[in-house]
Design a protein around this motif. Structure first.
Motif, PDB file in Angstrom:
ATOM      1  N   UNK A  97      -5.056   8.520   6.595  1.00  0.00           N
ATOM      2  CA  UNK A  97      -4.396   7.836   7.718  1.00  0.00           C
ATOM      3  C   UNK A  97      -3.082   8.555   7.966  1.00  0.00           C
ATOM      4  N   UNK A  98      -2.964   9.249   9.091  1.00  0.00           N
ATOM      5  CA  UNK A  98      -1.807  10.112   9.308  1.00  0.00           C
ATOM      6  C   UNK A  98      -0.635   9.443  10.019  1.00  0.00           C
ATOM      7  N   UNK A  99      -0.810   8.212  10.509  1.00  0.00           N
ATOM      8  CA  UNK A  99       0.262   7.548  11.241  1.00  0.00           C
ATOM      9  C   UNK A  99       1.183   6.803  10.282  1.00  0.00           C
ATOM     10  N   UNK A 100       2.483   6.739  10.588  1.00  0.00           N
ATOM     11  CA  UNK A 100       3.432   6.049   9.690  1.00  0.00           C
ATOM     12  C   UNK A 100       3.207   4.538   9.700  1.00  0.00           C
ATOM     13  N   UNK A 120       4.127  -0.561  12.130  1.00  0.00           N
ATOM     14  CA  UNK A 120       4.263   0.825  12.548  1.00  0.00           C
ATOM     15  C   UNK A 120       5.700   1.235  12.238  1.00  0.00           C
ATOM     16  N   UNK A 121       5.883   2.170  11.325  1.00  0.00           N
ATOM     17  CA  UNK A 121       7.234   2.594  10.942  1.00  0.00           C
ATOM     18  C   UNK A 121       7.683   3.842  11.690  1.00  0.00           C
ATOM     19  N   UNK A 122       6.864   4.300  12.632  1.00  0.00           N
ATOM     20  CA  UNK A 122       7.222   5.465  13.427  1.00  0.00           C
ATOM     21  C   UNK A 122       7.650   5.057  14.827  1.00  0.00           C
ATOM     22  N   UNK A 123       7.718   6.055  15.713  1.00  0.00           N
ATOM     23  CA  UNK A 123       8.148   5.788  17.084  1.00  0.00           C
ATOM     24  C   UNK A 123       6.991   5.844  18.078  1.00  0.00           C
ATOM     25  N   UNK A 124       5.857   6.468  17.692  1.00  0.00           N
ATOM     26  CA  UNK A 124       4.710   6.571  18.593  1.00  0.00           C
ATOM     27  C   UNK A 124       3.751   5.409  18.355  1.00  0.00           C
ATOM     28  N   UNK A 176       0.848  -1.180   0.000  1.00  0.00           N
ATOM     29  CA  UNK A 176       0.000   0.000   0.000  1.00  0.00           C
ATOM     30  C   UNK A 176       0.887   1.234   0.000  1.00  0.00           C
ATOM     31  N   UNK A 177       0.860   2.020  -1.075  1.00  0.00           N
ATOM     32  CA  UNK A 177       1.687   3.240  -1.093  1.00  0.00           C
ATOM     33  C   UNK A 177       1.214   4.231  -0.032  1.00  0.00           C
ATOM     34  N   UNK A 178       2.136   4.749   0.734  1.00  0.00           N
ATOM     35  CA  UNK A 178       1.810   5.773   1.726  1.00  0.00           C
ATOM     36  C   UNK A 178       2.137   7.134   1.119  1.00  0.00           C
ATOM     37  N   UNK A 179       1.294   7.554   0.193  1.00  0.00           N
ATOM     38  CA  UNK A 179       1.475   8.823  -0.501  1.00  0.00           C
ATOM     39  C   UNK A 179       0.593   9.894   0.157  1.00  0.00           C
TER      40      UNK A 179
END
Length: 167
Positions: A54-57, A78-82, A44-47
């Motif tokens: 969807x605002x979370x990484x 989850x590719x972010x830290x939160x 799924x492209x996160x463009x």
């Protein structure tokens, strides 16, 4: 359905059945093995368009394997830290000969949320599930397989899963 308690950016409710179902997935790999089994890998492209919903990484991959059986594997990271909460559902639509003749085994005496009755929690009966009218349920705390018995088409369909507590 739409989740008013989980708004997307700008305070709008999340789209019904989630954002990923309306997005174009990218085919990363197609492979056919010697037996004719087809394997697909999609991402799924996160463009910018996806991030508006969807605002979370997040990274999302769907692996599909088609042959004598159908296998679906959805991997979400989850590719972010939160930390954030995420729900996912794979809807496998099954052809049956006559829905009123079908029974399902594996959901006996199980709590469920009845979406036809405003999400009220109920408990299924002790025998196989049979559909007589509109039915939309989320069965809770389920880990085992569900067997769909279709006497009209003369077959049993076994639906197995792992990594999800709901059916």
């Amino acid at each position: 359905g739409a989740r008013a308690d989980d708004p997307r950016p700008g305070g709008q409710p999340s789209p019904a059945h989630g954002f990923a179902r309306t997005r174009a997935w990218r085919v990363e790999r197609v492979r056919v093995d010697a037996s004719g089994r087809v394997e697909l890998a999609l991402t799924l492209p996160m463009d910018d368009t996806t991030r508006a919903l969807w605002s979370w990484p997040l990274s999302a991959e769907l692996h599909v394997s088609l042959g004598d059986t159908l296998e679906l594997a959805l991997q979400l990271h989850n590719t972010g830290i939160d930390a954030f909460d995420l729900e996912a559902a794979l809807h496998s639509y099954l052809e049956v000969g006559d829905v009123t003749q079908v029974s399902m085994r594996g959901l006996e005496d199980t709590p469920y949320l009845d979406k036809v009755d405003a999400g009220r929690e109920q408990r299924s009966a002790g025998g196989p599930l049979r559909l007589a009218d509109e039915t939309d349920r989320i069965f809770l705390d389920t880990t085992g397989a569900v067997t769909v018995v279709d006497p009209v088409l003369g077959r049993r369909i076994v639906v197995e899963k792992e990594g999800s507590p709901c059916t």
